[in-house]
Design an enzyme around this catalytic site. Structure first.
Site, PDB file in Angstrom:
ATOM      1  CG  ASP A 119      -2.111   0.940   1.078  1.00 49.86           C
ATOM      2  OD1 ASP A 119      -2.262   1.565   0.017  1.00 49.86           O
ATOM      3  OD2 ASP A 119      -2.892   1.043   2.045  1.00 49.86           O
ATOM      4  CE  LYS A 120       0.352   7.939  -2.176  1.00 52.76           C
ATOM      5  NZ  LYS A 120      -0.955   8.668  -2.243  1.00 52.76           N
ATOM      6  CG  HIS A 121      -1.343   7.176   4.144  1.00 54.91           C
ATOM      7  ND1 HIS A 121      -2.685   6.909   4.215  1.00 54.91           N
ATOM      8  CD2 HIS A 121      -1.163   8.371   4.772  1.00 54.91           C
ATOM      9  CE1 HIS A 121      -3.306   7.885   4.848  1.00 54.91           C
ATOM     10  NE2 HIS A 121      -2.398   8.781   5.209  1.00 54.91           N
ATOM     11  CB  SER A 122      -0.542  11.041   0.310  1.00 51.71           C
ATOM     12  OG  SER A 122      -0.271  12.438   0.334  1.00 51.71           O
ATOM     13  CB  THR A 131      -8.633   8.900  -1.161  1.00 50.84           C
ATOM     14  OG1 THR A 131      -7.297   9.400  -1.317  1.00 50.84           O
ATOM     15  CG2 THR A 131      -8.879   7.830  -2.217  1.00 50.84           C
ATOM     16  NE  ARG A 166      -4.580  14.161  13.970  1.00 49.70           N
ATOM     17  CZ  ARG A 166      -4.196  13.541  12.851  1.00 49.70           C
ATOM     18  NH1 ARG A 166      -4.720  12.375  12.520  1.00 49.70           N
ATOM     19  NH2 ARG A 166      -3.301  14.086  12.069  1.00 49.70           N
ATOM     20  CB  SER A 192      -3.746   9.083  12.225  1.00 48.41           C
ATOM     21  OG  SER A 192      -4.887   9.025  11.389  1.00 48.41           O
ATOM     22  CE  LYS A 194      -6.197   5.862   8.103  1.00 49.05           C
ATOM     23  NZ  LYS A 194      -5.947   6.908   9.106  1.00 49.05           N
ATOM     24  CE  LYS A 195      -2.224   3.312   4.564  1.00 47.43           C
ATOM     25  NZ  LYS A 195      -3.197   3.102   3.472  1.00 47.43           N
TER      26      LYS A 195
END
Length: 435
Positions: A80-83, A120, A168, A183, A187-188
């Site tokens: 996966d990827k997260h920004s 997203t 937040r 955070s 999730k990951k």
């Protein structure tokens, strides 16, 4: 446990024990804390910070606050990827199907807009019927059959983070390194990943405005994730202008369809998408080098395979089967579209990207309160990149608004956020650093 004692202890700058953090997170996920207590805790962390041990404990407690996923037997590396969030950052929409077309399984757990940045999930909810919270069986089926599924947190997946995330957003505590780290990674970790690549934005449109801040956050994320057993790297990328040529929900979704159709080549957006695809493929062992990974990802786009994966994902999660073929049939449009005109001749030399993100919120495309409804139609499209020569009166963007007065106001403010100069300074590299 008295929540106010834990809040007081952190407010005073003391380190919290894993037991205290576990108790507080348990109360957070069960709903026994008031919104005021959650906000006070977040503000105490924002001011006082957390050391590495506290951040690891917070991340693990939030990851374990609900169900965790496993992917045994799926037959693909799980990645996966997260920004960390930016303006016009719709990379995930294209990256997930590209990675799936290249042989990865991508169970992507995404979020809504946070602060001035787009989410997203909000973009995907522009698609009629798209289910962002499918049951576990359907989520697994789509990942199995398509290779990717982009969804939101279900009530059973990291529920503590879901509540803290919402608070937040409305208490000015978004840009806290420990809270961002916990955070994202909770999730990951709950999603059962094997590898993870992180996009840490830096610039005036990012939560981290300096390179030092961005490197601090990237190092925190990489260290905590690797310490928790997920092979992780990070790229620091520039966010001193919108990444895509659109900012908003429907407009960024249309931008995604154009990208997957091969109509966004040679852009900063393409550079970032392909860089992350290559990173994911190398880290997962599918590609032997970043150059090979980028070439593989590019073929997935040009062959149409990535677009097909996106279409199948959308349909598998309840959206229309013909979205790619007939987007205008399914995607709503704002009733008013107004060009933003260049104020003078010259070169687009700088902009306030954060203000553009706030402009989307002002149009109704983002939230001021956690329970606000958003207008998916509004935003900005056709945003010209920095370095573009313009003449007075040229369109530098298009406002999408619900009414004329809103459009006029947004156009005036958008124009004021851009610097038009006689010459363009050297542009920053879009990929700033790799950790």
């Amino acid at each position: 446990m008295l929540p106010q004692e834990i809040i007081r202890k952190k407010r005073n700058g003391e380190a919290l024990s894993p037991e205290e953090i576990n108790e507080f997170v348990g109360a957070l996920s069960s709903g026994t804390l008031s919104e005021g207590q959650v906000g006070a805790f977040a503000m105490a962390v924002w001011f006082r910070g957390m050391d590495k041990a506290e951040t690891v404990a917070l991340t693990l407690a939030m990851a374990r606050s609900g169900d965790t996923l496993t992917w045994s037997g799926i037959g693909r590396p799980v990645a996966d990827k997260h920004s960390t969030g930016g303006v016009g950052d719709n990379v995930s929409l294209m990256l997930a199907p590209i990675a799936a077309a290249c042989g990865l399984a991508v169970p992507m757990i995404s979020g809504r807009g946070l602060g001035h940045t787009g989410g997203t999930l909000d973009k995907l909810e522009s698609i009629p019927g798209y289910t962002i919270t499918p049951d576990a069986q359907r989520f697994r089926k789509v990942v199995d059959e398509v290779g990717c599924a982009i969804i939101g947190q279900t009530g059973s997946l990291a529920p503590a983070d879901r509540r803290l995330y919402a608070v937040r957003d409305i208490t000015a505590t978004v840009d806290s390194v420990p809270l961002i780290t916990a955070s994202i990674l909770s999730k990951k970790l709950a999603a059962g990943l094997e590898t993870l690549v992180l996009d840490v934005k830096v610039g005036n449109g990012a939560f981290m405005t300096s390179r030092k801040e961005a490197e601090t956050l990237a190092r925190s994320l990489v260290d905590v994730a690797n310490g928790a057993g997920v092979s992780t790297s990070a790229l620091i990328t520039d966010m001193n202008e919108p990444l895509a040529d659109a900012a908003g929900n429907v407009v960024e979704l249309r931008n995604c369809l154009d990208f997957l159709g091969g109509r966004k080549t040679g852009t900063r957006l393409e550079t970032v998408v392909l860089a992350f695809a290559a990173e994911m493929l190398v880290r997962s062992g599918i590609a032997g080098s970043l150059a090979d990974g980028e070439a593989t990802a590019r073929r997935a786009v040009t062959s149409g395979e990535a677009a097909e994966r996106f279409a199948r994902m959308v349909h598998g999660l309840g959206g229309p089967a013909d979205l790619l073929d007939q987007p205008d049939k399914h995607l709503s449009s704002a009733p008013v579209q107004l060009p933003v005109r260049a104020a003078r001749d010259g070169v687009l030399a700088g902009c306030d990207a954060r203000a553009i993100g706030v402009g989307v919120i002002d149009l109704g495309g983002g939230r001021r309160r956690a329970d606000d409804r958003i207008d998916h139609r509004v935003g900005f499209s056709g945003i010209l990149p920095l370095g573009t020569p313009v003449q007075q009166g040229d369109a530098i963007a298009i406002v999408h608004a619900s009414d004329g007065p809103s459009a006029e106001k947004a156009a005036s403010e958008f124009s004021a956020h851009y610097l038009i100069a006689d010459e363009m300074p050297d542009p920053p590299a879009v990929i700033v650093a790799r950790l």
